[in-house]
Design an enzyme around this catalytic site. Structure first.
Site, PDB file in Angstrom:
ATOM      1  CG  LEU B  29      -2.052  -1.027   1.217  1.00  0.00           C
ATOM      2  CD1 LEU B  29      -2.760  -1.045   2.555  1.00  0.00           C
ATOM      3  CD2 LEU B  29      -3.027  -0.741   0.095  1.00  0.00           C
ATOM      4  N   GLY B  30       2.035   1.128   0.515  1.00  0.00           N
ATOM      5  CA  GLY B  30       2.908   2.298   0.554  1.00  0.00           C
ATOM      6  C   GLY B  30       3.860   2.183   1.718  1.00  0.00           C
ATOM      7  N   GLY B  32       6.140   4.374   4.722  1.00  0.00           N
ATOM      8  CA  GLY B  32       6.345   5.635   5.429  1.00  0.00           C
ATOM      9  C   GLY B  32       7.649   5.599   6.201  1.00  0.00           C
ATOM     10  CB  ALA B  33       8.892   7.833   8.833  1.00  0.00           C
ATOM     11  CG  ASN B  34       7.933   5.047  12.060  1.00  0.00           C
ATOM     12  OD1 ASN B  34       8.994   5.650  11.958  1.00  0.00           O
ATOM     13  ND2 ASN B  34       6.910   5.501  12.741  1.00  0.00           N
ATOM     14  N   GLY B  35       8.089   2.143   8.279  1.00  0.00           N
ATOM     15  CA  GLY B  35       7.919   0.814   7.713  1.00  0.00           C
ATOM     16  C   GLY B  35       7.056   0.822   6.480  1.00  0.00           C
ATOM     17  CB  VAL B  37       1.152  -0.002   5.030  1.00  0.00           C
ATOM     18  CG1 VAL B  37      -0.216  -0.559   5.373  1.00  0.00           C
ATOM     19  CG2 VAL B  37       1.622   0.950   6.119  1.00  0.00           C
ATOM     20  CE  LYS B  50       4.135   2.127   9.292  1.00  0.00           C
ATOM     21  NZ  LYS B  50       3.606   3.489   9.425  1.00  0.00           N
ATOM     22  CG  ASP B 141       2.022  13.626  10.257  1.00  0.00           C
ATOM     23  OD1 ASP B 141       2.006  14.750   9.698  1.00  0.00           O
ATOM     24  OD2 ASP B 141       2.733  12.684   9.873  1.00  0.00           O
TER      25      ASP B 141
HETATM   26  N1  LIG Z   1      -5.284   0.772   8.135  1.00  0.00           N
HETATM   27  C1  LIG Z   1      -5.039   1.084   6.854  1.00  0.00           C
HETATM   28  N2  LIG Z   1      -5.904   0.734   5.907  1.00  0.00           N
HETATM   29  C2  LIG Z   1      -5.678   1.024   4.607  1.00  0.00           C
HETATM   30  N3  LIG Z   1      -4.594   1.655   4.155  1.00  0.00           N
HETATM   31  C3  LIG Z   1      -3.677   2.028   5.039  1.00  0.00           C
HETATM   32  C4  LIG Z   1      -3.842   1.763   6.436  1.00  0.00           C
HETATM   33  N4  LIG Z   1      -2.757   2.252   7.080  1.00  0.00           N
HETATM   34  C5  LIG Z   1      -1.973   2.784   6.143  1.00  0.00           C
HETATM   35  N5  LIG Z   1      -2.499   2.673   4.913  1.00  0.00           N
HETATM   36  C6  LIG Z   1      -1.901   3.154   3.645  1.00  0.00           C
HETATM   37  O1  LIG Z   1      -0.570   2.727   3.586  1.00  0.00           O
HETATM   38  C7  LIG Z   1       0.280   3.730   3.095  1.00  0.00           C
HETATM   39  C8  LIG Z   1       1.488   3.916   3.992  1.00  0.00           C
HETATM   40  O2  LIG Z   1       1.058   4.330   5.258  1.00  0.00           O
HETATM   41  P1  LIG Z   1       2.017   4.803   6.414  1.00  0.00           P
HETATM   42  O3  LIG Z   1       1.164   5.182   7.526  1.00  0.00           O
HETATM   43  O4  LIG Z   1       3.067   3.821   6.675  1.00  0.00           O
HETATM   44  O5  LIG Z   1       2.871   5.909   5.787  1.00  0.00           O
HETATM   45  P2  LIG Z   1       2.761   7.387   5.393  1.00  0.00           P
HETATM   46  O6  LIG Z   1       1.582   8.025   6.009  1.00  0.00           O
HETATM   47  O7  LIG Z   1       2.886   7.415   3.922  1.00  0.00           O
HETATM   48  O8  LIG Z   1       4.108   7.924   5.968  1.00  0.00           O
HETATM   49  P3  LIG Z   1       4.578   8.389   7.389  1.00  0.00           P
HETATM   50  O9  LIG Z   1       4.474   7.222   8.312  1.00  0.00           O
HETATM   51  O10 LIG Z   1       5.968   8.787   7.117  1.00  0.00           O
HETATM   52  O11 LIG Z   1       3.660   9.520   7.734  1.00  0.00           O
HETATM   53  C9  LIG Z   1      -0.544   4.978   2.982  1.00  0.00           C
HETATM   54  O12 LIG Z   1      -0.714   5.276   1.636  1.00  0.00           O
HETATM   55  C10 LIG Z   1      -1.863   4.653   3.603  1.00  0.00           C
HETATM   56  O13 LIG Z   1      -2.911   5.134   2.825  1.00  0.00           O
END
Ligand SMILES: Nc1ncnc2c1ncn2[C@@H]1O[C@H](COP(=O)(O)OP(=O)(O)OP(=O)(O)O)[C@@H](O)[C@H]1O
Lengths: 255, 303
Positions: B29-30, B32-35, B37, B50, B141
């Site tokens: 899904l993408g 982020g900073a910590n891992g 998803v 995650k 955030d």
């Molecule tokens: N519970 C969830 N259900 C559906 N999609 C999710 C969920 N949690 C995260 N995602 C998707 O996964 C991707 C990565 O999410 P994540 O929270 O790790 O990182 P981020 O928001 O891109 O970065 P950061 O942690 O640096 O703010 C995002 O695009 C988000 O839409």
């Protein structure tokens, strides 16, 4: 656990290799020996950093028990605050893990079930937020850094806001290297609040010299109660890179 | 530090070392900073997993997600399903699994349905924040990337920034961070989130491109005030937005109330038949807004 720790950090902001004096890696190891964590941020413009520069930055942070990153000027503010925070929790994590090791015996925290580790993480976070933090920012102001100084100034100001927002007390000092007489000049002595009027660009000695190692050694003396024990003072005089021993350095954190 | 990516592709199926739950990964899904998803299936249930590069930060995030769920009746954020370790390539990685939140990113959604929806969606966001604030947390955030819209309802995701009120904000994004705009510090106060909501509103009204242009300007409040004045949609809501920017609201409810009032007075100010349909739209959207408010209160009541 109702205790507070004192954490000390040196944050080096540079854009290249040191080229004079004691090896910065050795200097960072020396800082670590004094319970001072060294974090390093490399700032690059369009041009990439040399492989050698990159390696030096990584090794400095490793020897100093800290973290490193290489970023563009625009990312500097955020990186400064993230690196500091991560390094802080890492230090506390080490201490907490040591304490838990004594309680748990042979098994380490990694052997705890995840739910328990989640609790430990919460505790570490709590300690980090309340700890006292002293940070010396060590800014490379050699000629190549000139174009990045505006971003650095911004990052210093920004960092001071982050420090003020913590629950624990924090102090910071800002030094630039090379200095006029010594290897470093103290631009802002220990303070809890930085005035944004600081002009890093003014009054600089522009030279091609980058004494990162000597500057770190001098920065160490800015931390109170720090006197170099004889064997370390010798060490400082003979710029030999030592194999740092990994364990036992964090024991004497004041909890 | 430089690389937040996992070194290897994760195995398609794996089971946790401790809780033995089995996961099948369907797609990334993408990250982020910590891992990173992943979208996965566990026991026939769709989940988001995650997997962390830094076990501490990941567990901290799981801890936050767990803490905000202590209040069962008023749950904000995806349900935390599992925390465990995954062994692969000789290393152990921590991960947590949460409820999969379906939806479209807030900014993409607005782009599709039109700016008229922005105030309605913001009211929803403020409702979610109010619940979180009441429980003693600040989201930290707030940004379009961390808000998903599904069934015309907003959902907060990514709880890495959630911080206890009074502490320092754990994670933020400069665009929406009041300290970066020289408008205050990074202490976790309710007004910190409300500032971010105000900037997010500006950003949504402007659209990606115009917003990107503004990002290079001097970061201080006058810049934002100029933008509000010059933008037709924004200027209508200038009062609540500017109040939030200047930290005048103590609670999310207050901001929500004034935003709703503005929305209402705007509907009333619209001439009954000018370019036909406008009023219908506004009555429609006001109606939808009230329905949504009702729906969301019921939602929290019945969760
Ligand atoms: N519970 C969830 N259900 C559906 N999609 C999710 C969920 N949690 C995260 N995602 C998707 O996964 C991707 C990565 O999410 P994540 O929270 O790790 O990182 P981020 O928001 O891109 O970065 P950061 O942690 O640096 O703010 C995002 O695009 C988000 O839409």
């Amino acid at each position: 656990m109702n205790k507070t720790a004192t954490l000390r950090q040196i944050l080096v902001v540079t854009d290249g290799c040191s080229n004079v004096g004691i090896s910065p890696v050795a200097a960072a190891a020396l800082a670590r020996e004094q319970n001072i964590t060294v974090n390093v941020i490399g700032v690059i413009d369009r041009d990439e950093m040399s492989e050698q520069g990159e390696r030096e930055i990584r090794e400095m942070a490793k020897a100093g028990g800290g973290l490193s990153d290489i970023v563009y000027p625009a990312q500097l503010s955020q990186t400064v605050q993230m690196l500091t925070r991560k390094a802080m929790t890492r230090t506390i994590q080490h201490v907490v893990h040591q304490e838990l090791k004594e309680i748990l015996g042979d098994s380490s925290v990694v052997d705890l079930p995840p739910e328990k580790r989640v609790q430990v993480a919460g505790m570490v976070d709590e300690l980090g937020e309340r700890s006292h933090l002293d940070v010396v920012m060590l800014i490379d102001t050699s000629s190549s850094m000139k174009s990045k100084l505006k971003a650095v100034q911004q990052a210093i100001h920004d960092f001071s806001i982050s420090l003020r927002s913590r629950s624990g007390t924090s102090r910071m000092a800002v030094c630039s290297f090379p200095g006029k007489q010594k290897h470093l000049d103290v631009r802002i002595p220990w303070t809890e609040q930085v005035d944004k009027a600081l002009q890093l660009g003014s009054n600089l000695t522009m030279s091609g010299v980058t004494p990162t190692g000597p500057a770190i050694v001098e920065a160490i003396t800015l931390f109170e109660h720090v006197e170099l024990p004889a064997h370390l003072a010798d060490h400082y005089r003979s710029p030999v890179q030592r194999n740092q021993d990994d364990e036992g350095l964090l024991q004497d954190h004041v909890f | 530090m430089s690389s937040n990516r996992l070194p290897l592709p994760v195995p398609v199926t794996f089971s946790g070392k401790w809780n033995q739950k089995q996961y099948t990964i369907l797609k990334e899904l993408g990250s982020g900073a910590n891992g990173t998803v992943y979208f996965a299936v566990c026991n026939g249930r769709k989940v988001a997993v995650k997997i962390g590069t830094d076990p501490f930060d990941l567990l901290m995030e799981a801890n936050m997600l767990k803490s905000v769920q202590a209040h069962r009746q008023e749950r904000i954020g995806p349900e935390l399903i599992d925390v465990d370790d995954l062994m692969y390539a000789g290393r152990s990685y921590s991960y947590y699994a949460m409820e999969y939140v379906k939806g479209e990113r807030l900014d993409e959604y607005v782009e599709r349905v039109g700016a008229d929806w922005i105030p309605v969606l913001m009211v929803q966001v403020l409702n979610r924040l109010a619940v979180l604030h009441r429980q003693g947390w600040v989201f930290g955030d707030v940004k379009p990337d961390n808000i998903l819209v599904w069934n015309k309802q907003v959902h907060l995701i990514d709880f890495g920034g959630v911080s206890q009120i009074g502490r320092a904000v754990r994670q933020f994004t400069e665009d929406y961070d009041r300290a970066s705009w020289q408008a205050g510090d990074r202490r976790a106060e309710r007004s910190y989130d409300l500032f971010a909501v105000a900037v997010m509103m500006i950003c949504l009204f402007l659209g990606r491109q115009d917003w990107d242009r503004i990002r290079c300007q001097v970061r201080h409040l006058p810049t934002l005030c100029d933008i509000i004045r010059d933008n037709k949609g924004l200027s209508l809501y200038s009062e609540p937005i500017i109040k939030a920017l200047y930290g005048k609201y103590v609670t999310a409810e207050e901001m929500k109330r004034e935003l709703l009032e503005t929305l209402r007075s705007r509907v009333q100010a619209t001439p009954a038949r000018k370019d036909g349909g406008t009023l219908d739209f506004w009555i429609g959207s006001l109606f939808v807004a009230s329905l949504l408010l009702l729906a969301s209160s019921l939602y929290y009541l019945w969760m």
